[in-house]
Design a protein around this motif. Structure first.
Motif, PDB file in Angstrom:
ATOM      1  N   LYS A 177       0.788  -1.227   0.000  1.00 37.80           N
ATOM      2  CA  LYS A 177       0.000   0.000   0.000  1.00 37.80           C
ATOM      3  C   LYS A 177       0.822   1.280   0.000  1.00 37.80           C
ATOM      4  O   LYS A 177       0.739   2.051  -0.927  1.00 37.80           O
ATOM      5  N   PRO A 178       1.589   1.548   1.048  1.00 38.71           N
ATOM      6  CA  PRO A 178       2.277   2.839   1.107  1.00 38.71           C
ATOM      7  C   PRO A 178       3.294   2.992  -0.026  1.00 38.71           C
ATOM      8  O   PRO A 178       3.919   2.027  -0.460  1.00 38.71           O
ATOM      9  N   ASP A 179       3.440   4.223  -0.509  1.00 38.72           N
ATOM     10  CA  ASP A 179       4.395   4.480  -1.586  1.00 38.72           C
ATOM     11  C   ASP A 179       5.820   4.128  -1.185  1.00 38.72           C
ATOM     12  O   ASP A 179       6.587   3.624  -1.993  1.00 38.72           O
ATOM     13  N   ALA A 180       6.183   4.389   0.063  1.00 37.02           N
ATOM     14  CA  ALA A 180       7.537   4.087   0.524  1.00 37.02           C
ATOM     15  C   ALA A 180       7.797   2.586   0.452  1.00 37.02           C
ATOM     16  O   ALA A 180       8.877   2.146   0.032  1.00 37.02           O
ATOM     17  N   GLU A 181       6.823   1.794   0.837  1.00 36.05           N
ATOM     18  CA  GLU A 181       6.958   0.334   0.782  1.00 36.05           C
ATOM     19  C   GLU A 181       7.080  -0.124  -0.674  1.00 36.05           C
ATOM     20  O   GLU A 181       7.891  -0.976  -1.007  1.00 36.05           O
ATOM     21  N   ARG A 182       6.281   0.440  -1.534  1.00 46.72           N
ATOM     22  CA  ARG A 182       6.301   0.093  -2.954  1.00 46.72           C
ATOM     23  C   ARG A 182       7.659   0.447  -3.575  1.00 46.72           C
ATOM     24  O   ARG A 182       8.226  -0.336  -4.331  1.00 46.72           O
TER      25      ARG A 182
END
Length: 46
Positions: free
Chosen positions: A14-19
């Motif tokens: 979900k989060p952009d940082a994780e992606r």
């Protein structure tokens, strides 16, 4: 060939940082194993 990457429980990233972290890991892994001639396209479902 297509690959889908999800958490162990099946939920998507979900989060952009994780992606972004996953994208960086994939690109680094591919660069270590392939010398030339590979094109990678990373898309997300939003």
């Amino acid at each position: 060939m297509e690959f889908w990457i999800r958490h162990i429980d099946g939920s998507p990233f979900k989060p952009d940082a994780e992606r972004q972290k996953v994208i960086q890991f994939l690109e680094a892994a591919i660069e270590r194993r392939v010398s030339t001639g590979l094109k990678i396209e990373i898309r997300t479902k939003d």
